[in-house]
Scaffold this motif. Structure first.
Motif, PDB file in Angstrom:
ATOM      1  N   VAL A  45       0.832  -1.202   0.000  1.00  0.00           N
ATOM      2  CA  VAL A  45       0.000   0.000   0.000  1.00  0.00           C
ATOM      3  C   VAL A  45       0.865   1.249   0.000  1.00  0.00           C
ATOM      4  O   VAL A  45       2.027   1.227   0.406  1.00  0.00           O
ATOM      5  CB  VAL A  45      -0.940   0.052   1.223  1.00  0.00           C
ATOM      6  N   SER A  97      -4.360   3.731   0.447  1.00  0.00           N
ATOM      7  CA  SER A  97      -5.073   3.491   1.697  1.00  0.00           C
ATOM      8  C   SER A  97      -4.795   4.617   2.675  1.00  0.00           C
ATOM      9  O   SER A  97      -3.772   5.297   2.600  1.00  0.00           O
ATOM     10  CB  SER A  97      -4.647   2.158   2.330  1.00  0.00           C
ATOM     11  N   ASN A 106      -5.011   2.759   9.459  1.00  0.00           N
ATOM     12  CA  ASN A 106      -6.019   1.826   9.957  1.00  0.00           C
ATOM     13  C   ASN A 106      -7.119   2.494  10.774  1.00  0.00           C
ATOM     14  O   ASN A 106      -8.238   2.001  10.827  1.00  0.00           O
ATOM     15  CB  ASN A 106      -5.343   0.740  10.817  1.00  0.00           C
ATOM     16  N   ILE A 149     -12.485  -1.397   1.209  1.00  0.00           N
ATOM     17  CA  ILE A 149     -11.074  -1.756   1.345  1.00  0.00           C
ATOM     18  C   ILE A 149     -10.899  -3.260   1.147  1.00  0.00           C
ATOM     19  O   ILE A 149      -9.999  -3.709   0.425  1.00  0.00           O
ATOM     20  CB  ILE A 149     -10.529  -1.324   2.717  1.00  0.00           C
ATOM     21  N   TYR A 196      -1.257  -5.081   3.204  1.00  0.00           N
ATOM     22  CA  TYR A 196      -2.339  -5.911   3.707  1.00  0.00           C
ATOM     23  C   TYR A 196      -1.991  -7.372   3.439  1.00  0.00           C
ATOM     24  O   TYR A 196      -1.406  -7.695   2.404  1.00  0.00           O
ATOM     25  CB  TYR A 196      -3.663  -5.613   2.981  1.00  0.00           C
ATOM     26  N   ASN A 226      -8.619   4.205  -3.553  1.00  0.00           N
ATOM     27  CA  ASN A 226      -9.202   3.502  -2.415  1.00  0.00           C
ATOM     28  C   ASN A 226      -9.253   4.360  -1.151  1.00  0.00           C
ATOM     29  O   ASN A 226      -8.763   3.965  -0.099  1.00  0.00           O
ATOM     30  CB  ASN A 226      -8.397   2.220  -2.139  1.00  0.00           C
TER      31      ASN A 226
END
Length: 373
Positions: A119, A320, A323, A302, A344, A295
């Motif tokens: 990512v 991304s 979190n 996701i 991920y 994204n």
């Protein structure tokens, strides 16, 4: 097994309204989908209800049939809200299909070509007030495990400034050089111009950062002009990326077939779900063009984007946020994709690989709608 009930949840968080759905079958299975389109959630929700009405009572595992029926007979075109509604339903159907066969969705889409999905982080820069502050944030992100970072050297999208003044180009070029120097050659960097430059300014910027080793420059000029992007790539040697505002294979076709860019950026939500996103990825592979999916979404999208990244041989990197963005994610997501270092790890759980606490989501949602078949 037949489609029997729809539940729509809208969760407001800062500048987004996250729209998530659950489609239930008569045997108790539930599939999850997402149609987050920021402030357009009312039209997306209405479209989801309309699409559900056309599918109720049918077998959810005929995903391609349902996608084509909805696109042709319900939504008619490639509008943003219609595609987001279609995407939410499509994701839920893939989730249901995987769960009904006890297989992850990536197995049903041909199988994964990678077990880990790298990512790049967006939003790590949030709130910076100067280049020095930006560098501090970049160094912190790298220290926390990030290996790829994207930011907006002409400011965030809220600061509209089409055809920026000449000094803004030189200042942006200087900023990119300083960030590169600070984080070193081992950190991947990319920048998003957000369609704010005319061709000449975009060419000046791309030429100015050509020695910084950027993974890509995103949307340096008007995204509906593949000719301009092709000229930028050819004249500056800089890899160009675009695609977040394109909604279908047809719209991507001109960009892909002209080889105007080095990377395409389909959004699972904006193109109508996994069914269409996979086809766009394969079309790009035909021309040796990579895929870096757009994204900036919620947890269900996701999970879908990780599935997409896993099955495309020409996948490069996935956008991304961290979190904890949005913070409410931790309140209702039981199991789902989480960044570990700079990637991920692909889930082998049936469906999309995400499990949520629906009662908790209903409790914190700003809007909840239930529709029975």
């Amino acid at each position: 097994m037949k489609i029997s009930e729809l539940r729509i949840y809208v969760l407001a968080s800062a500048k987004k309204h996250y729209l998530m759905i659950a489609i239930e079958t008569d045997n108790g299975l539930t599939g999850l989908g997402e149609g987050t389109l920021d402030h357009r959630w009312p039209s997306v929700a209405a479209g989801i209800e309309e699409g559900f009405a056309a599918l109720v009572g049918q077998d959810p595992t005929s995903v391609q049939k349902h996608w084509s029926t909805l696109q042709d007979k319900v939504y008619w075109g490639d509008g943003a809200s219609s595609r987001a509604a279609l995407a939410a339903i499509d994701q839920a159907l893939w989730d249901l299909t995987g769960k009904s066969y006890g297989l992850p969705a990536h197995k049903l889409l041909g199988g994964a070509v990678r077990e880990e999905v790298p990512v790049y982080l967006n939003q790590w820069w949030a709130g910076y007030t100067s280049t020095e502050d930006l560098i501090d944030k970049a160094e912190t992100a790298v220290a926390n495990g990030a290996r790829a970072l994207k930011w907006y050297p002409f400011g965030t999208p809220e600061n509209f400034a089409y055809r920026v003044r000449e000094h803004a180009v030189s200042s942006a070029v200087e900023q990119v050089h300083r960030v590169r120097e600070a984080v070193g050659a081992s950190t991947d960097l990319m920048v998003d111009i957000w369609r704010r430059l005319d061709w000449a300014s975009a060419a000046a910027f791309c030429s100015g950062v050509a020695d910084c080793g950027l993974v890509f420059v995103e949307e340096p000029t008007e995204y509906q002009s593949p000719e301009a992007c092709a000229r930028l790539s050819a004249s500056t040697g800089q890899r160009i990326a675009l695609g977040e505002r394109l909604h279908s294979r047809k719209q991507f076709a001109a960009v892909i077939e002209s080889q105007a860019v080095g990377l395409v950026q389909p959004s699972v939500i904006r193109v109508g779900g996994l069914t269409e996103a996979v086809k766009i990825g394969h079309a790009a592979e035909t021309y040796a063009i990579g895929v870096a999916p757009h994204n900036p979404h919620g947890p269900i999208a996701i999970a879908s984007s990780v599935t997409l990244a896993a099955v495309l041989p020409n996948f490069v990197v996935l956008e991304s946020y961290e979190n904890h963005n949005p913070p409410a994610r931790t309140e209702f997501v039981r199991e789902g994709p989480a960044i570990a270092g700079d990637r991920y790890v692909l889930s082998d759980a049936p469906g999309l690989g995400i499990e949520i606490d629906e009662p908790k989501l209903a409790e914190i949602a700003t809007k909840f709608t239930r529709t029975h078949g």
